[in-house]
Motif scaffolding. Sequence first.
Motif, PDB file in Angstrom:
ATOM      1  N   SER A   1      10.514 -13.836  15.331  1.00 53.84           N
ATOM      2  CA  SER A   1      11.244 -12.668  14.850  1.00 53.84           C
ATOM      3  C   SER A   1      11.340 -12.682  13.323  1.00 53.84           C
ATOM      4  CB  SER A   1      12.643 -12.620  15.469  1.00 53.84           C
ATOM      5  OG  SER A   1      13.400 -13.759  15.092  1.00 53.84           O
ATOM      6  N   THR A   2      11.522 -13.876  12.733  1.00 45.20           N
ATOM      7  CA  THR A   2      11.560 -13.979  11.277  1.00 45.20           C
ATOM      8  C   THR A   2      10.213 -13.642  10.668  1.00 45.20           C
ATOM      9  OG1 THR A   2      13.305 -15.656  11.311  1.00 45.20           O
ATOM     10  CG2 THR A   2      11.931 -15.568   9.337  1.00 45.20           C
ATOM     11  N   ILE A   3       9.139 -14.154  11.272  1.00 48.41           N
ATOM     12  CA  ILE A   3       7.790 -13.856  10.780  1.00 48.41           C
ATOM     13  C   ILE A   3       7.519 -12.361  10.875  1.00 48.41           C
ATOM     14  CG2 ILE A   3       5.326 -14.266  11.142  1.00 48.41           C
ATOM     15  CD1 ILE A   3       6.125 -17.040  12.277  1.00 48.41           C
ATOM     16  N   ALA A   4       7.988 -11.746  11.976  1.00 47.52           N
ATOM     17  CA  ALA A   4       7.794 -10.303  12.158  1.00 47.52           C
ATOM     18  C   ALA A   4       8.508  -9.516  11.064  1.00 47.52           C
ATOM     19  CB  ALA A   4       8.298  -9.869  13.536  1.00 47.52           C
ATOM     20  N   LYS A   5       9.721  -9.943  10.700  1.00 43.65           N
ATOM     21  CA  LYS A   5      10.477  -9.254   9.642  1.00 43.65           C
ATOM     22  C   LYS A   5       9.757  -9.362   8.303  1.00 43.65           C
ATOM     23  CE  LYS A   5      14.989  -9.925  11.830  1.00 43.65           C
ATOM     24  NZ  LYS A   5      16.272 -10.687  11.797  1.00 43.65           N
ATOM     25  N   VAL A   6       9.227 -10.555   7.996  1.00 49.08           N
ATOM     26  CA  VAL A   6       8.507 -10.738   6.732  1.00 49.08           C
ATOM     27  C   VAL A   6       7.235  -9.892   6.726  1.00 49.08           C
ATOM     28  CG1 VAL A   6       7.314 -12.403   5.258  1.00 49.08           C
ATOM     29  CG2 VAL A   6       9.460 -13.036   6.382  1.00 49.08           C
ATOM     30  N   ALA A   7       6.542  -9.855   7.870  1.00 46.46           N
ATOM     31  CA  ALA A   7       5.319  -9.058   7.973  1.00 46.46           C
ATOM     32  C   ALA A   7       5.626  -7.575   7.791  1.00 46.46           C
ATOM     33  CB  ALA A   7       4.651  -9.305   9.326  1.00 46.46           C
ATOM     34  N   LYS A   8       6.704  -7.121   8.419  1.00 47.16           N
ATOM     35  CA  LYS A   8       7.090  -5.710   8.297  1.00 47.16           C
ATOM     36  C   LYS A   8       7.449  -5.379   6.855  1.00 47.16           C
ATOM     37  CE  LYS A   8      10.321  -2.255  10.128  1.00 47.16           C
ATOM     38  NZ  LYS A   8      11.454  -2.012  11.066  1.00 47.16           N
ATOM     39  N   ARG A   9       8.187  -6.280   6.205  1.00 50.83           N
ATOM     40  CA  ARG A   9       8.560  -6.074   4.809  1.00 50.83           C
ATOM     41  C   ARG A   9       7.309  -5.968   3.936  1.00 50.83           C
ATOM     42  NH1 ARG A   9      12.042 -10.750   2.308  1.00 50.83           N
ATOM     43  NH2 ARG A   9      13.489 -10.060   3.923  1.00 50.83           N
ATOM     44  N   GLY A  10       6.318  -6.813   4.238  1.00 52.86           N
ATOM     45  CA  GLY A  10       5.068  -6.770   3.479  1.00 52.86           C
ATOM     46  C   GLY A  10       4.328  -5.464   3.670  1.00 52.86           C
ATOM     47  N   ARG A  11       4.293  -4.960   4.918  1.00 54.25           N
ATOM     48  CA  ARG A  11       3.610  -3.690   5.183  1.00 54.25           C
ATOM     49  C   ARG A  11       4.307  -2.541   4.461  1.00 54.25           C
ATOM     50  NH1 ARG A  11       3.251  -5.969  10.412  1.00 54.25           N
ATOM     51  NH2 ARG A  11       5.056  -4.766  11.126  1.00 54.25           N
ATOM     52  N   LEU A  12       5.648  -2.553   4.458  1.00 49.52           N
ATOM     53  CA  LEU A  12       6.398  -1.503   3.768  1.00 49.52           C
ATOM     54  C   LEU A  12       6.133  -1.546   2.270  1.00 49.52           C
ATOM     55  CD1 LEU A  12       9.838  -1.685   5.635  1.00 49.52           C
ATOM     56  CD2 LEU A  12       8.132   0.139   5.787  1.00 49.52           C
ATOM     57  N   ALA A  13       6.067  -2.761   1.724  1.00 46.35           N
ATOM     58  CA  ALA A  13       5.792  -2.907   0.297  1.00 46.35           C
ATOM     59  C   ALA A  13       4.410  -2.361  -0.045  1.00 46.35           C
ATOM     60  CB  ALA A  13       5.900  -4.374  -0.109  1.00 46.35           C
ATOM     61  N   GLU A  14       3.439  -2.625   0.833  1.00 53.48           N
ATOM     62  CA  GLU A  14       2.089  -2.115   0.612  1.00 53.48           C
ATOM     63  C   GLU A  14       2.064  -0.591   0.652  1.00 53.48           C
ATOM     64  OE1 GLU A  14      -0.454  -3.840   3.488  1.00 53.48           O
ATOM     65  OE2 GLU A  14      -0.307  -5.877   2.680  1.00 53.48           O
ATOM     66  N   GLN A  15       2.813  -0.023   1.610  1.00 54.91           N
ATOM     67  CA  GLN A  15       2.860   1.431   1.723  1.00 54.91           C
ATOM     68  C   GLN A  15       3.476   2.061   0.475  1.00 54.91           C
ATOM     69  OE1 GLN A  15       4.980   2.106   5.366  1.00 54.91           O
ATOM     70  NE2 GLN A  15       3.343   1.260   6.637  1.00 54.91           N
ATOM     71  N   VAL A  16       4.540   1.434  -0.043  1.00 53.35           N
ATOM     72  CA  VAL A  16       5.188   1.941  -1.254  1.00 53.35           C
ATOM     73  C   VAL A  16       4.228   1.857  -2.432  1.00 53.35           C
ATOM     74  CG1 VAL A  16       7.016   1.488  -2.930  1.00 53.35           C
ATOM     75  CG2 VAL A  16       7.523   1.440  -0.492  1.00 53.35           C
ATOM     76  N   ALA A  17       3.514   0.710  -2.530  1.00 60.68           N
ATOM     77  CA  ALA A  17       2.576   0.522  -3.634  1.00 60.68           C
ATOM     78  C   ALA A  17       1.466   1.559  -3.592  1.00 60.68           C
ATOM     79  CB  ALA A  17       1.982  -0.891  -3.581  1.00 60.68           C
ATOM     80  N   VAL A  18       0.949   1.818  -2.389  1.00 57.56           N
ATOM     81  CA  VAL A  18      -0.109   2.821  -2.234  1.00 57.56           C
ATOM     82  C   VAL A  18       0.424   4.198  -2.612  1.00 57.56           C
ATOM     83  CG1 VAL A  18      -1.554   4.023  -0.563  1.00 57.56           C
ATOM     84  CG2 VAL A  18      -1.403   1.534  -0.514  1.00 57.56           C
ATOM     85  N   GLY A  19       1.668   4.489  -2.202  1.00 57.06           N
ATOM     86  CA  GLY A  19       2.267   5.787  -2.516  1.00 57.06           C
ATOM     87  C   GLY A  19       2.426   5.975  -4.007  1.00 57.06           C
ATOM     88  N   VAL A  20       2.864   4.926  -4.706  1.00 50.98           N
ATOM     89  CA  VAL A  20       3.023   4.999  -6.156  1.00 50.98           C
ATOM     90  C   VAL A  20       1.681   5.201  -6.817  1.00 50.98           C
ATOM     91  CG1 VAL A  20       3.656   3.675  -8.208  1.00 50.98           C
ATOM     92  CG2 VAL A  20       5.154   3.671  -6.191  1.00 50.98           C
ATOM     93  N   GLU A  21       0.686   4.482  -6.311  1.00 50.86           N
ATOM     94  CA  GLU A  21      -0.644   4.562  -6.875  1.00 50.86           C
ATOM     95  C   GLU A  21      -1.215   5.960  -6.738  1.00 50.86           C
ATOM     96  OE1 GLU A  21      -4.635   2.220  -5.878  1.00 50.86           O
ATOM     97  OE2 GLU A  21      -2.931   0.904  -6.311  1.00 50.86           O
ATOM     98  N   ILE A  22      -1.045   6.542  -5.545  1.00 55.57           N
ATOM     99  CA  ILE A  22      -1.539   7.889  -5.290  1.00 55.57           C
ATOM    100  C   ILE A  22      -0.782   8.896  -6.153  1.00 55.57           C
ATOM    101  CG2 ILE A  22      -1.690   9.740  -3.574  1.00 55.57           C
ATOM    102  CD1 ILE A  22      -2.227   7.559  -1.494  1.00 55.57           C
ATOM    103  N   GLY A  23       0.547   8.688  -6.264  1.00 50.21           N
ATOM    104  CA  GLY A  23       1.357   9.607  -7.044  1.00 50.21           C
ATOM    105  C   GLY A  23       1.047   9.574  -8.524  1.00 50.21           C
ATOM    106  N   SER A  24       0.473   8.460  -8.979  1.00 48.64           N
ATOM    107  CA  SER A  24       0.165   8.337 -10.405  1.00 48.64           C
ATOM    108  C   SER A  24      -1.141   8.992 -10.804  1.00 48.64           C
ATOM    109  CB  SER A  24       0.121   6.845 -10.796  1.00 48.64           C
ATOM    110  OG  SER A  24      -0.972   6.211 -10.151  1.00 48.64           O
ATOM    111  N   ILE A  25      -1.922   9.437  -9.803  1.00 52.72           N
ATOM    112  CA  ILE A  25      -3.190  10.069 -10.100  1.00 52.72           C
ATOM    113  C   ILE A  25      -2.939  11.511 -10.520  1.00 52.72           C
ATOM    114  CG2 ILE A  25      -5.425  10.768  -9.147  1.00 52.72           C
ATOM    115  CD1 ILE A  25      -5.198   8.440  -7.199  1.00 52.72           C
ATOM    116  N   PRO A  26      -3.319  11.914 -11.723  1.00 55.91           N
ATOM    117  CA  PRO A  26      -3.040  13.283 -12.176  1.00 55.91           C
ATOM    118  C   PRO A  26      -3.880  14.295 -11.416  1.00 55.91           C
ATOM    119  CG  PRO A  26      -4.435  12.140 -13.775  1.00 55.91           C
ATOM    120  CD  PRO A  26      -4.035  11.122 -12.737  1.00 55.91           C
TER     121      PRO A  26
END
Length: 220
Positions: A193-218
């Motif tokens: 369950s702890t590993i699952a939480k860390v994995a989920k946190r990592g996936r969310l972080a990746e999604q946020v990073a991708v969103g920021v990256e896409i949003g920064s494209i003019p």
Amino acid sequence: MHVRAYMRASTEDQDAERARGALAAFVHERGLTIAAWYVENASGSQLARPELFRLLRDAHPGDVLLIEQVDRLSRLTADDWERLKAEIATRQVRVVALDLPTSWSMATGEANAFTARMFEAVNAMLLDMLAAVARKDYDDRRRRQAEGQARAKAEGRYKGRIEDVARNDGIARMLGAGMSWSAIGATTGASRSTIAKVAKRGRLAEQVAVGVEIGSIPFA
């Protein structure tokens, strides 16, 4: 007939192996041996327990499922307990528990047909009763824990569990390196369950990073 010992503890912090000596002594006194050990850290309130079901898959008709206490087998809801009992019955496995003396004779199979059927009926009733008591104890403890946390929160004393940041950072790195969850658990001592939480946190972080990256494209 094989004796298959099942040991369970609720959390990674508890010792699932604690009952090994008592189970080994029980079979030794009866001139038996334990053919296989099945050990896991999993909540007795959950039906999904890989080692328990591996035991049932390995078992042959007439084999013994040996446990220290009935609550090692079940703290299940009534419906899940019925499902587990049905699986045990299908496999024709006999449950023997150290805290259920009426079940002990089933470990040796020495009783005649009538006596064996009588003990099976008595044990079925007692197993149901002890499983119900174990579930009630689980529910009561959860309720008391929730009440205690609610009081602590109301008084500003509840801080929650402190995160092991260093361990979780290590888990994140291992996940990134492609290590299996089983290997990560064995290396760090973390629960799935702890590993699952860390994995989920990592996936969310990746999604946020991708969103920021896409949003920064003019836009053109």
